[in-house]
Scaffold this motif. Structure first.
Motif, PDB file in Angstrom:
ATOM      1  N   SER A 308     -29.589 -14.067  66.040  1.00 24.60           N
ATOM      2  CA  SER A 308     -28.751 -15.268  66.112  1.00 24.60           C
ATOM      3  C   SER A 308     -29.476 -16.459  65.492  1.00 24.60           C
ATOM      4  CB  SER A 308     -28.378 -15.569  67.561  1.00 24.60           C
ATOM      5  OG  SER A 308     -27.543 -16.706  67.644  1.00 24.60           O
ATOM      6  N   ARG A 309     -30.745 -16.616  65.842  1.00 23.77           N
ATOM      7  CA  ARG A 309     -31.533 -17.712  65.275  1.00 23.77           C
ATOM      8  C   ARG A 309     -31.708 -17.537  63.779  1.00 23.77           C
ATOM      9  NH1 ARG A 309     -37.404 -17.344  66.908  1.00 23.77           N
ATOM     10  NH2 ARG A 309     -37.649 -16.431  64.851  1.00 23.77           N
ATOM     11  N   GLN A 310     -32.025 -16.326  63.346  1.00 22.78           N
ATOM     12  CA  GLN A 310     -32.219 -16.071  61.928  1.00 22.78           C
ATOM     13  C   GLN A 310     -30.943 -16.326  61.136  1.00 22.78           C
ATOM     14  OE1 GLN A 310     -33.706 -11.988  62.410  1.00 22.78           O
ATOM     15  NE2 GLN A 310     -35.567 -12.613  61.341  1.00 22.78           N
ATOM     16  N   LEU A 311     -29.825 -15.815  61.649  1.00 28.31           N
ATOM     17  CA  LEU A 311     -28.572 -15.966  60.931  1.00 28.31           C
ATOM     18  C   LEU A 311     -28.136 -17.429  60.858  1.00 28.31           C
ATOM     19  CD1 LEU A 311     -25.735 -13.519  60.824  1.00 28.31           C
ATOM     20  CD2 LEU A 311     -25.110 -15.852  61.410  1.00 28.31           C
ATOM     21  N   ALA A 312     -28.338 -18.174  61.951  1.00 26.60           N
ATOM     22  CA  ALA A 312     -28.005 -19.598  61.936  1.00 26.60           C
ATOM     23  C   ALA A 312     -28.821 -20.332  60.881  1.00 26.60           C
ATOM     24  CB  ALA A 312     -28.254 -20.208  63.321  1.00 26.60           C
ATOM     25  N   SER A 313     -30.099 -20.003  60.772  1.00 28.09           N
ATOM     26  CA  SER A 313     -30.949 -20.639  59.768  1.00 28.09           C
ATOM     27  C   SER A 313     -30.510 -20.279  58.355  1.00 28.09           C
ATOM     28  CB  SER A 313     -32.408 -20.222  59.985  1.00 28.09           C
ATOM     29  OG  SER A 313     -33.247 -20.771  58.999  1.00 28.09           O
ATOM     30  N   ILE A 314     -30.195 -18.997  58.132  1.00 29.01           N
ATOM     31  CA  ILE A 314     -29.752 -18.543  56.810  1.00 29.01           C
ATOM     32  C   ILE A 314     -28.487 -19.274  56.383  1.00 29.01           C
ATOM     33  CG2 ILE A 314     -28.650 -16.588  55.628  1.00 29.01           C
ATOM     34  CD1 ILE A 314     -31.549 -16.395  55.456  1.00 29.01           C
ATOM     35  N   LEU A 315     -27.490 -19.289  57.255  1.00 34.41           N
ATOM     36  CA  LEU A 315     -26.213 -19.890  56.878  1.00 34.41           C
ATOM     37  C   LEU A 315     -26.331 -21.392  56.646  1.00 34.41           C
ATOM     38  CD1 LEU A 315     -23.737 -17.900  59.113  1.00 34.41           C
ATOM     39  CD2 LEU A 315     -23.858 -17.892  56.635  1.00 34.41           C
ATOM     40  N   ALA A 316     -27.132 -22.064  57.445  1.00 38.67           N
ATOM     41  CA  ALA A 316     -27.332 -23.492  57.222  1.00 38.67           C
ATOM     42  C   ALA A 316     -27.955 -23.736  55.855  1.00 38.67           C
ATOM     43  CB  ALA A 316     -28.218 -24.073  58.325  1.00 38.67           C
ATOM     44  N   LYS A 317     -28.967 -22.940  55.504  1.00 40.24           N
ATOM     45  CA  LYS A 317     -29.617 -23.075  54.203  1.00 40.24           C
ATOM     46  C   LYS A 317     -28.655 -22.748  53.065  1.00 40.24           C
ATOM     47  CE  LYS A 317     -33.854 -23.969  55.715  1.00 40.24           C
ATOM     48  NZ  LYS A 317     -34.543 -25.264  55.433  1.00 40.24           N
ATOM     49  N   VAL A 318     -27.867 -21.683  53.237  1.00 34.47           N
ATOM     50  CA  VAL A 318     -26.942 -21.275  52.179  1.00 34.47           C
ATOM     51  C   VAL A 318     -25.864 -22.336  51.962  1.00 34.47           C
ATOM     52  CG1 VAL A 318     -25.115 -19.621  51.607  1.00 34.47           C
ATOM     53  CG2 VAL A 318     -27.345 -18.804  52.379  1.00 34.47           C
ATOM     54  N   LEU A 319     -25.324 -22.900  53.039  1.00 34.80           N
ATOM     55  CA  LEU A 319     -24.298 -23.926  52.886  1.00 34.80           C
ATOM     56  C   LEU A 319     -24.840 -25.141  52.139  1.00 34.80           C
ATOM     57  CD1 LEU A 319     -22.478 -23.813  56.340  1.00 34.80           C
ATOM     58  CD2 LEU A 319     -21.575 -23.111  54.125  1.00 34.80           C
ATOM     59  N   ASP A 320     -26.045 -25.554  52.469  1.00 37.09           N
ATOM     60  CA  ASP A 320     -26.645 -26.679  51.756  1.00 37.09           C
ATOM     61  C   ASP A 320     -26.956 -26.318  50.301  1.00 37.09           C
ATOM     62  OD1 ASP A 320     -26.540 -28.399  53.934  1.00 37.09           O
ATOM     63  OD2 ASP A 320     -28.541 -27.844  54.648  1.00 37.09           O
ATOM     64  N   PHE A 321     -27.509 -25.145  50.099  1.00 38.73           N
ATOM     65  CA  PHE A 321     -27.922 -24.730  48.754  1.00 38.73           C
ATOM     66  C   PHE A 321     -26.727 -24.554  47.833  1.00 38.73           C
ATOM     67  CE2 PHE A 321     -29.202 -21.558  45.588  1.00 38.73           C
ATOM     68  CZ  PHE A 321     -30.384 -22.098  45.125  1.00 38.73           C
ATOM     69  N   THR A 322     -25.650 -23.966  48.323  1.00 35.49           N
ATOM     70  CA  THR A 322     -24.507 -23.652  47.471  1.00 35.49           C
ATOM     71  C   THR A 322     -23.542 -24.820  47.309  1.00 35.49           C
ATOM     72  OG1 THR A 322     -23.325 -22.725  49.381  1.00 35.49           O
ATOM     73  CG2 THR A 322     -24.585 -21.191  47.998  1.00 35.49           C
ATOM     74  N   ALA A 323     -23.904 -25.997  47.826  1.00 33.16           N
ATOM     75  CA  ALA A 323     -23.086 -27.179  47.560  1.00 33.16           C
ATOM     76  C   ALA A 323     -23.051 -27.467  46.061  1.00 33.16           C
ATOM     77  CB  ALA A 323     -23.633 -28.381  48.326  1.00 33.16           C
ATOM     78  N   GLN A 324     -24.081 -27.046  45.328  1.00 35.89           N
ATOM     79  CA  GLN A 324     -24.103 -27.140  43.872  1.00 35.89           C
ATOM     80  C   GLN A 324     -23.610 -25.825  43.288  1.00 35.89           C
ATOM     81  OE1 GLN A 324     -27.781 -28.631  42.175  1.00 35.89           O
ATOM     82  NE2 GLN A 324     -28.283 -29.704  44.077  1.00 35.89           N
ATOM     83  N   GLU A 325     -22.613 -25.897  42.420  1.00 35.31           N
ATOM     84  CA  GLU A 325     -21.953 -24.690  41.936  1.00 35.31           C
ATOM     85  C   GLU A 325     -22.881 -23.788  41.148  1.00 35.31           C
ATOM     86  OE1 GLU A 325     -17.801 -23.391  39.680  1.00 35.31           O
ATOM     87  OE2 GLU A 325     -18.341 -25.505  39.914  1.00 35.31           O
ATOM     88  N   ASP A 326     -23.787 -24.354  40.336  1.00 38.13           N
ATOM     89  CA  ASP A 326     -24.679 -23.502  39.549  1.00 38.13           C
ATOM     90  C   ASP A 326     -25.644 -22.736  40.459  1.00 38.13           C
ATOM     91  OD1 ASP A 326     -25.964 -25.854  40.272  1.00 38.13           O
ATOM     92  OD2 ASP A 326     -27.228 -25.901  38.478  1.00 38.13           O
ATOM     93  N   ARG A 327     -26.050 -23.352  41.548  1.00 37.37           N
ATOM     94  CA  ARG A 327     -26.909 -22.647  42.507  1.00 37.37           C
ATOM     95  C   ARG A 327     -26.138 -21.537  43.220  1.00 37.37           C
ATOM     96  NH1 ARG A 327     -30.979 -26.656  45.750  1.00 37.37           N
ATOM     97  NH2 ARG A 327     -32.442 -26.997  44.036  1.00 37.37           N
ATOM     98  N   ARG A 328     -24.893 -21.823  43.552  1.00 33.47           N
ATOM     99  CA  ARG A 328     -24.068 -20.795  44.187  1.00 33.47           C
ATOM    100  C   ARG A 328     -23.896 -19.593  43.254  1.00 33.47           C
ATOM    101  NH1 ARG A 328     -18.353 -22.834  45.820  1.00 33.47           N
ATOM    102  NH2 ARG A 328     -18.073 -22.779  43.569  1.00 33.47           N
ATOM    103  N   ASP A 329     -23.686 -19.859  41.972  1.00 33.44           N
ATOM    104  CA  ASP A 329     -23.525 -18.767  41.010  1.00 33.44           C
ATOM    105  C   ASP A 329     -24.792 -17.924  40.917  1.00 33.44           C
ATOM    106  OD1 ASP A 329     -20.973 -19.615  40.501  1.00 33.44           O
ATOM    107  OD2 ASP A 329     -21.468 -20.672  38.646  1.00 33.44           O
TER     108      ASP A 329
END
Length: 506
Positions: A308-329
């Motif tokens: 639960s802790r790991q997944l919460a950290s991953i998703l928070a990082k991914v949401l912030d990181f993928t706010a930029q479309e080129d990073r999401r790609d």
């Protein structure tokens, strides 16, 4: 929906405030003494559609609808898992004289290799998403003068322009997490279980609740059957409480899908989202997505004891990181190399894919987001090994052959020149990518498998490094088989000043 249960006589429910409910249950011991057990756990999330059991389809709608060709039918819309997750309609309508010509379409009008997946328009009382039907029986159509259809569909239901204040969805084949926080049954709050994971990123708050039926036996049955079922309900809201559109929600749901793929090492998604305004369902999306069987993978780093802790950290990082479309790609494309290796490709191909993924991330790190030009990059690196080694060095990942990877060590010993694990794996990979007549290239299954496990483990680390993950990981490459949670370690770049994660670099 299940009808609310009556509160047992030994249970007292009080409210300390609008947000705090206390549920107290009193037991009488044989000696006459009483014991009171109380909790303040929140109700588990509920979705507009009640999920079924293992492999069980869902009925979404029953009544009149208009298909993609503008014709009115009476029937059902349902979600099915087989042959792939999808939404299907079945229905009948009475034919008229004008319909018979349409029963024999002109083949000359059909072009291309694709068939359309049509939207379906359903009857919506009060302009709301229809409630899930219960115990619907459909009479068989007469044998003559009727047309029957069974078609795959996808589309939005309700008002796609509505302002939403919350959204719920279902997740199939999710995750076990012993560290999740407690929730309880809204109809019988005495029933409670460890099931909630909450995270936030890029202005959004996401809550995941494990469904109550998903106990240890259900997880075991799901794993043993390599089956598929809904395991979690999710909720999406803006952190500041503001409203949002369905278009914004779909963008975030896609990024959640990316984060879940990274966290789980396999494909799942956010199914059947329903958007609400003032607790009324005003919008929904009926669509299917690919889902991998519920399996564990040998090189993955998620630990059930702290998942639960790991997944919460991953998703928070991914949401912030993928706010930029080129990073999401970039993250999406790299995952396309990582996931197939985890979920069952041939071991030889499982060596080639991770190396290509590492090569992609190396270019993204040093060129796309780094100071090196594409021209200089090509001059600096003569081989794929050079590019991958630069990235692993930046991440502080060591590359000797693990002492217990005896089959990979056997390959290493056979090479004409001395190489470490990376050099050995690249040498094997080149036999696939650049086959040369007369060059020995036969390796045993175990030699390919150990190479694939190590290469994909490096790619998994590179993906974590990409989003700036700094939490611990399961030590999955240990020399002996351990129980989950027996051993964890920090990510390599957290051990030294090397390898500052990209998302946190200044």
């Amino acid at each position: 929906m299940t009808e609310p249960s009556a509160t047992p006589s030994n249970v007292e429910i009080t409210y300390e405030s609008d947000d705090t409910r206390v549920v107290a249950q009193t037991f009488t011991r044989p000696n006459g003494q009483t014991l009171t057990v109380s909790h303040c756990h929140p109700d588990a999330l509920r979705h507009h559609y009640t999920p079924g059991e293992l492999g069980e389809d869902l009925r979404l709608y029953s009544g009149g609808f208009v298909n993609g060709h503008g014709k009115y039918y009476t029937g059902n819309v349902g979600f099915t898992w087989h042959p792939s997750p999808r939404v299907q309609v079945t229905g009948t309508r009475e034919l008229t004289d004008d319909d018979y010509n349409d029963l024999f379409p002109d083949d000359a009008t059909r072009t291309g290799i694709w068939s359309d997946i049509h939207e379906v328009l359903v009857e919506q009382p009060d302009s709301l998403v229809p409630q899930q039907p219960q115990d619907v029986s459909v009479a068989a159509a007469p044998e003559t003068n009727y047309e029957s259809i069974a078609d795959r569909v996808a589309g939005q239901i309700g008002n796609s322009k509505a302002d939403l204040d919350s959204l719920t969805f279902l997740i199939p084949n999710g995750w076990e997490a012993y560290d999740a926080s407690y929730i309880c049954n809204a109809h019988n709050p005495v029933q409670r279980w460890s099931g909630r994971t909450t995270t936030a990123g890029d202005g959004w708050t996401i809550t995941f609740d494990r469904l109550q039926p998903m106990d240890s036996q259900a997880w075991r049955q799901l794993r043993d059957s390599a089956g598929i079922r809904f395991t979690h309900v999710g909720q999406l809201v803006r952190t500041d409480g503001s409203t949002f559109t369905s278009e914004q929600a779909l963008n975030v749901l896609e990024r959640i899908r990316i984060g879940l793929a990274l966290a789980l090492g396999r494909r799942t998604s956010c199914f059947l989202p329903v958007g609400y305004r003032n607790d009324k369902p005003v919008w929904a999306l009926w669509q299917g997505y690919p889902v991998d069987p519920f399996t564990r993978v040998s090189s993955h780093w998620l630990d059930t004891l702290v998942a639960s802790r790991q997944l919460a950290s991953i998703l928070a990082k991914v949401l912030d990181f993928t706010a930029q479309e080129d990073r999401r790609d970039a993250l999406t494309h790299a995952l396309a190399y990582y996931i197939p290796t985890n979920t069952g490709f041939d071991a030889a191909l499982g060596v080639a894919l991770p190396i290509s993924g590492l090569q992609l991330l190396s270019f993204f790190h040093f060129v796309t987001e780094g100071p090196v030009s594409a021209t200089c990059w090509e001059r600096q690196n003569d081989h794929t090994e050079d590019e991958v080694r630069k990235l692993l060095t930046t991440m502080n990942v060591s590359t000797p052959v693990p002492t217990h990877f005896t089959n990979l060590a056997t390959v290493q010993a056979r090479l004409p020149t001395q190489r470490d694990a990376l050099g050995t794996i690249i040498y094997m990979r080149n036999h696939i990518i650049h086959p040369v007549k007369g060059r020995p290239g036969k390796y045993t299954h175990k030699e390919w498998a150990e190479s694939s496990i190590l290469a994909n483990y490096w790619l998994g680390l590179a993906l974590l490094h990409l989003i700036g993950y700094n939490d611990d990981i399961a030590a999955v490459l240990q020399a002996r088989v351990l129980h989950e949670g027996d051993e964890r370690r920090e990510v390599p770049w957290a051990l030294t000043n090397l390898g500052t994660p990209w998302a946190t670099a200044t």
